[in-house]
Design a protein around this motif. Structure first.
Motif, PDB file in Angstrom:
ATOM      1  N   LEU A   1      47.553 100.219  48.937  1.00 17.22           N
ATOM      2  CA  LEU A   1      47.831 101.502  49.584  1.00 17.22           C
ATOM      3  C   LEU A   1      49.332 101.718  49.728  1.00 17.22           C
ATOM      4  CD1 LEU A   1      45.046 101.483  52.326  1.00 17.22           C
ATOM      5  CD2 LEU A   1      45.202 103.056  50.377  1.00 17.22           C
ATOM      6  N   ASP A   2      50.061 100.640  49.992  1.00 12.51           N
ATOM      7  CA  ASP A   2      51.521 100.747  50.052  1.00 12.51           C
ATOM      8  C   ASP A   2      52.080 101.228  48.715  1.00 12.51           C
ATOM      9  OD1 ASP A   2      51.560  99.852  52.671  1.00 12.51           O
ATOM     10  OD2 ASP A   2      51.985  97.763  52.139  1.00 12.51           O
ATOM     11  N   ALA A   3      51.616 100.603  47.629  1.00 14.41           N
ATOM     12  CA  ALA A   3      52.091 100.990  46.300  1.00 14.41           C
ATOM     13  C   ALA A   3      51.694 102.421  45.968  1.00 14.41           C
ATOM     14  CB  ALA A   3      51.533 100.027  45.249  1.00 14.41           C
ATOM     15  N   LEU A   4      50.489 102.783  46.340  1.00 16.95           N
ATOM     16  CA  LEU A   4      50.026 104.151  46.095  1.00 16.95           C
ATOM     17  C   LEU A   4      50.917 105.143  46.828  1.00 16.95           C
ATOM     18  CD1 LEU A   4      47.757 105.902  44.808  1.00 16.95           C
ATOM     19  CD2 LEU A   4      46.543 105.701  46.979  1.00 16.95           C
ATOM     20  N   GLY A   5      51.238 104.832  48.085  1.00 14.85           N
ATOM     21  CA  GLY A   5      52.092 105.718  48.867  1.00 14.85           C
ATOM     22  C   GLY A   5      53.470 105.886  48.250  1.00 14.85           C
ATOM     23  N   ARG A   6      54.008 104.829  47.679  1.00 16.58           N
ATOM     24  CA  ARG A   6      55.326 104.927  47.047  1.00 16.58           C
ATOM     25  C   ARG A   6      55.290 105.829  45.821  1.00 16.58           C
ATOM     26  NH1 ARG A   6      55.396  99.336  48.253  1.00 16.58           N
ATOM     27  NH2 ARG A   6      54.846  98.776  46.095  1.00 16.58           N
ATOM     28  N   HIS A   7      54.155 105.890  45.157  1.00 16.98           N
ATOM     29  CA  HIS A   7      54.055 106.697  43.939  1.00 16.98           C
ATOM     30  C   HIS A   7      53.700 108.152  44.221  1.00 16.98           C
ATOM     31  CE1 HIS A   7      53.999 102.827  41.763  1.00 16.98           C
ATOM     32  NE2 HIS A   7      54.365 103.532  40.727  1.00 16.98           N
ATOM     33  N   ILE A   8      52.809 108.387  45.170  1.00 16.37           N
ATOM     34  CA  ILE A   8      52.336 109.760  45.381  1.00 16.37           C
ATOM     35  C   ILE A   8      52.819 110.355  46.694  1.00 16.37           C
ATOM     36  CG2 ILE A   8      50.283 109.261  44.006  1.00 16.37           C
ATOM     37  CD1 ILE A   8      48.637 109.336  46.559  1.00 16.37           C
ATOM     38  N   GLY A   9      53.457 109.553  47.543  1.00 15.86           N
ATOM     39  CA  GLY A   9      53.955 110.067  48.809  1.00 15.86           C
ATOM     40  C   GLY A   9      52.832 110.581  49.688  1.00 15.86           C
ATOM     41  N   ALA A  10      53.146 111.632  50.421  1.00  7.56           N
ATOM     42  CA  ALA A  10      52.159 112.200  51.352  1.00  7.56           C
ATOM     43  C   ALA A  10      51.503 113.458  50.800  1.00  7.56           C
ATOM     44  CB  ALA A  10      52.834 112.513  52.688  1.00  7.56           C
ATOM     45  N   LYS A  11      51.784 113.788  49.530  1.00  7.83           N
ATOM     46  CA  LYS A  11      51.281 115.057  49.013  1.00  7.83           C
ATOM     47  C   LYS A  11      49.794 115.023  48.687  1.00  7.83           C
ATOM     48  CE  LYS A  11      52.581 114.202  44.170  1.00  7.83           C
ATOM     49  NZ  LYS A  11      53.344 114.714  43.007  1.00  7.83           N
ATOM     50  N   VAL A  12      49.233 113.819  48.508  1.00  8.73           N
ATOM     51  CA  VAL A  12      47.797 113.696  48.234  1.00  8.73           C
ATOM     52  C   VAL A  12      47.167 112.911  49.384  1.00  8.73           C
ATOM     53  CG1 VAL A  12      46.026 112.901  46.638  1.00  8.73           C
ATOM     54  CG2 VAL A  12      48.227 113.679  45.751  1.00  8.73           C
ATOM     55  N   PRO A  13      46.238 113.500  50.127  1.00 12.49           N
ATOM     56  CA  PRO A  13      45.611 112.794  51.243  1.00 12.49           C
ATOM     57  C   PRO A  13      44.733 111.646  50.761  1.00 12.49           C
ATOM     58  CG  PRO A  13      44.531 114.902  50.892  1.00 12.49           C
ATOM     59  CD  PRO A  13      45.740 114.880  50.002  1.00 12.49           C
ATOM     60  N   VAL A  14      44.716 110.568  51.539  1.00 10.16           N
ATOM     61  CA  VAL A  14      43.925 109.379  51.222  1.00 10.16           C
ATOM     62  C   VAL A  14      42.969 109.110  52.378  1.00 10.16           C
ATOM     63  CG1 VAL A  14      43.976 106.909  50.666  1.00 10.16           C
ATOM     64  CG2 VAL A  14      45.831 108.409  49.876  1.00 10.16           C
ATOM     65  N   ALA A  15      41.737 108.799  52.060  1.00  8.29           N
ATOM     66  CA  ALA A  15      40.723 108.465  53.063  1.00  8.29           C
ATOM     67  C   ALA A  15      39.976 107.214  52.596  1.00  8.29           C
ATOM     68  CB  ALA A  15      39.764 109.629  53.287  1.00  8.29           C
TER      69      ALA A  15
ATOM     70  N   ARG B   1      49.961 108.665  37.767  1.00  6.86           N
ATOM     71  CA  ARG B   1      50.222 110.089  37.539  1.00  6.86           C
ATOM     72  C   ARG B   1      48.930 110.890  37.582  1.00  6.86           C
ATOM     73  NH1 ARG B   1      52.992 107.862  33.377  1.00  6.86           N
ATOM     74  NH2 ARG B   1      51.904 109.052  31.763  1.00  6.86           N
ATOM     75  N   LEU B   2      47.855 110.282  37.141  1.00  5.62           N
ATOM     76  CA  LEU B   2      46.558 110.947  37.216  1.00  5.62           C
ATOM     77  C   LEU B   2      46.099 111.047  38.668  1.00  5.62           C
ATOM     78  CD1 LEU B   2      44.173 112.096  35.552  1.00  5.62           C
ATOM     79  CD2 LEU B   2      43.192 109.806  35.580  1.00  5.62           C
ATOM     80  N   ILE B   3      46.246 109.955  39.424  1.00  7.95           N
ATOM     81  CA  ILE B   3      45.865 109.964  40.832  1.00  7.95           C
ATOM     82  C   ILE B   3      46.671 111.013  41.591  1.00  7.95           C
ATOM     83  CG2 ILE B   3      45.797 108.588  42.945  1.00  7.95           C
ATOM     84  CD1 ILE B   3      45.367 106.112  41.193  1.00  7.95           C
ATOM     85  N   ALA B   4      47.960 111.163  41.235  1.00  6.62           N
ATOM     86  CA  ALA B   4      48.826 112.125  41.910  1.00  6.62           C
ATOM     87  C   ALA B   4      48.374 113.569  41.685  1.00  6.62           C
ATOM     88  CB  ALA B   4      50.263 111.954  41.437  1.00  6.62           C
ATOM     89  N   ALA B   5      47.546 113.795  40.670  1.00  4.97           N
ATOM     90  CA  ALA B   5      47.042 115.140  40.401  1.00  4.97           C
ATOM     91  C   ALA B   5      45.793 115.457  41.206  1.00  4.97           C
ATOM     92  CB  ALA B   5      46.746 115.291  38.905  1.00  4.97           C
TER      93      ALA B   5
ATOM     94  N   VAL C   1      38.776 105.637  38.895  1.00  5.23           N
ATOM     95  CA  VAL C   1      39.911 104.907  38.328  1.00  5.23           C
ATOM     96  C   VAL C   1      39.771 103.408  38.553  1.00  5.23           C
ATOM     97  CG1 VAL C   1      41.460 106.879  38.559  1.00  5.23           C
ATOM     98  CG2 VAL C   1      41.372 105.177  40.382  1.00  5.23           C
ATOM     99  N   GLY C   2      38.647 102.979  39.130  1.00  6.22           N
ATOM    100  CA  GLY C   2      38.399 101.554  39.299  1.00  6.22           C
ATOM    101  C   GLY C   2      39.356 100.894  40.271  1.00  6.22           C
ATOM    102  N   GLN C   3      39.681  99.642  39.996  1.00  8.19           N
ATOM    103  CA  GLN C   3      40.582  98.879  40.856  1.00  8.19           C
ATOM    104  C   GLN C   3      42.022  99.285  40.595  1.00  8.19           C
ATOM    105  OE1 GLN C   3      40.134  94.617  40.595  1.00  8.19           O
ATOM    106  NE2 GLN C   3      42.204  94.234  41.324  1.00  8.19           N
ATOM    107  N   ILE C   4      42.750  99.582  41.671  1.00  5.96           N
ATOM    108  CA  ILE C   4      44.150  99.936  41.503  1.00  5.96           C
ATOM    109  C   ILE C   4      45.029  98.743  41.849  1.00  5.96           C
ATOM    110  CG2 ILE C   4      43.613 102.325  42.080  1.00  5.96           C
ATOM    111  CD1 ILE C   4      45.231 101.828  44.726  1.00  5.96           C
ATOM    112  N   GLY C   5      46.302  98.865  41.536  1.00  8.59           N
ATOM    113  CA  GLY C   5      47.250  97.822  41.889  1.00  8.59           C
ATOM    114  C   GLY C   5      47.885  97.136  40.704  1.00  8.59           C
ATOM    115  N   GLY C   6      47.283  97.245  39.531  1.00  7.82           N
ATOM    116  CA  GLY C   6      47.848  96.638  38.336  1.00  7.82           C
ATOM    117  C   GLY C   6      48.828  97.572  37.652  1.00  7.82           C
ATOM    118  N   PRO C   7      49.554  97.077  36.659  1.00  6.41           N
ATOM    119  CA  PRO C   7      50.533  97.915  35.958  1.00  6.41           C
ATOM    120  C   PRO C   7      49.903  99.054  35.177  1.00  6.41           C
ATOM    121  CG  PRO C   7      50.262  95.791  34.851  1.00  6.41           C
ATOM    122  CD  PRO C   7      49.538  95.690  36.156  1.00  6.41           C
TER     123      PRO C   7
END
Length: 259
Positions: A165-179, A139-143, A128-134
């Motif tokens: 990472l803060d923005a990602l957490g707000r969108h996907i919560g803790a349901k998808v692990p991040v490393a 929704r794809l990452i959350a899957a 998905v390349g660089q994240i953080g933009g609009p």
């Protein structure tokens, strides 16, 4: 089978090159899906002059699914990166970044098609390349089953990673692990990077190997020792570590549920 998402905070750590290397070294059937809203680059880079008549790209898939919701339509737009072996597969990304707007309403359908593939006969690696933009496809990452942020071990990269990472957490919560995966060498250790980024585990490192990277990014001729090059050895270790890390997390979840 599972979906693994590779992303970056910016600064060109080489998400596509790493994704190509990891899927090459996966050790099983794997599909690299170029889902960077800024466009795909594998056909124009690694596959330069090798494939004629690519059946379509991510946008074509999205349009096809809009008319036919059968997730199996995905395979009409997949090409093989290893010719007739059919173990190393690619869903080419959009050719024009201006088409990213047309993808905004299609990510759920694309995610469903990719999850169906992952439930079947192939592991899926999303670039998905660089994240953080609009246009970040949250929704794809959350899957995904596991999200991996690639970054260089530098203060600037850590500073860029934290708000994303803060923005990602707000969108996907803790349901998808991040490393995390570190690219090249820097001023900080894996432990320091992990501590600076909320204790997220560093599951792998990719060495700086520009010669091998050029094979994957620009279609340069690979030498006979390519599979043993530092980049490819690091990618093989990372592929194993990604599967192992996800397996450990799933096992822990299963034990917690069974109690």
């Amino acid at each position: 089978m599972a979906i693994y998402t590779l992303m970056s905070p910016g600064g060109s750590p080489g998400v596509t090159t790493t994704a190509l290397a990891v899927t090459y070294a996966w050790g099983g059937r794997t599909l690299l899906a170029e889902c960077d809203p800024k466009g795909g680059s594998v056909v124009q880079g690694f596959l330069t002059g090798q494939i004629e008549g690519v059946p379509g790209d991510l946008l074509d898939l999205a349009l096809a699914i809009a008319h036919d919701p059968d997730p199996g339509v995905l395979w009409k737009y997949v090409v093989s990166l290893d010719q007739d072996v059919l173990e190393w597969l690619l869903l080419p990304g959009i050719r024009d970044p201006r088409h990213a707007l047309q993808m905004e309403s299609a990510w759920d359908s694309v995610a469903n098609a990719l999850k169906t593939a992952a439930d079947g006969v192939v592991d899926v690696v999303l670039d998905v390349g660089q994240i953080g933009g609009p246009d970040t496809p949250m929704r794809l990452i959350a899957a995904s089953d596991l999200v991996l942020m690639l970054l260089r071990p530098s203060l600037r990269q850590v500073a860029d990673a934290r708000p994303r990472l803060d923005a990602l957490g707000r969108h996907i919560g803790a349901k998808v692990p991040v490393a995390l995966c570190l690219i090249g060498e820097g001023d900080y250790t894996a432990k320091q990077i992990s501590e600076a980024l909320y204790g997220l585990p560093v599951v792998g490192t990719i060495p700086h190997d520009p010669k091998s990277a050029a094979v994957l990014s620009d279609g340069k001729q690979a030498g006979p020792s390519f599979s043993r090059a530092p980049l490819m050895r690091g990618a093989a270790y990372l592929a194993l570590a990604m599967r192992s890390h996800l397996g450990t997390l799933q096992e822990a979840t299963d034990k917690a549920v069974s109690r």
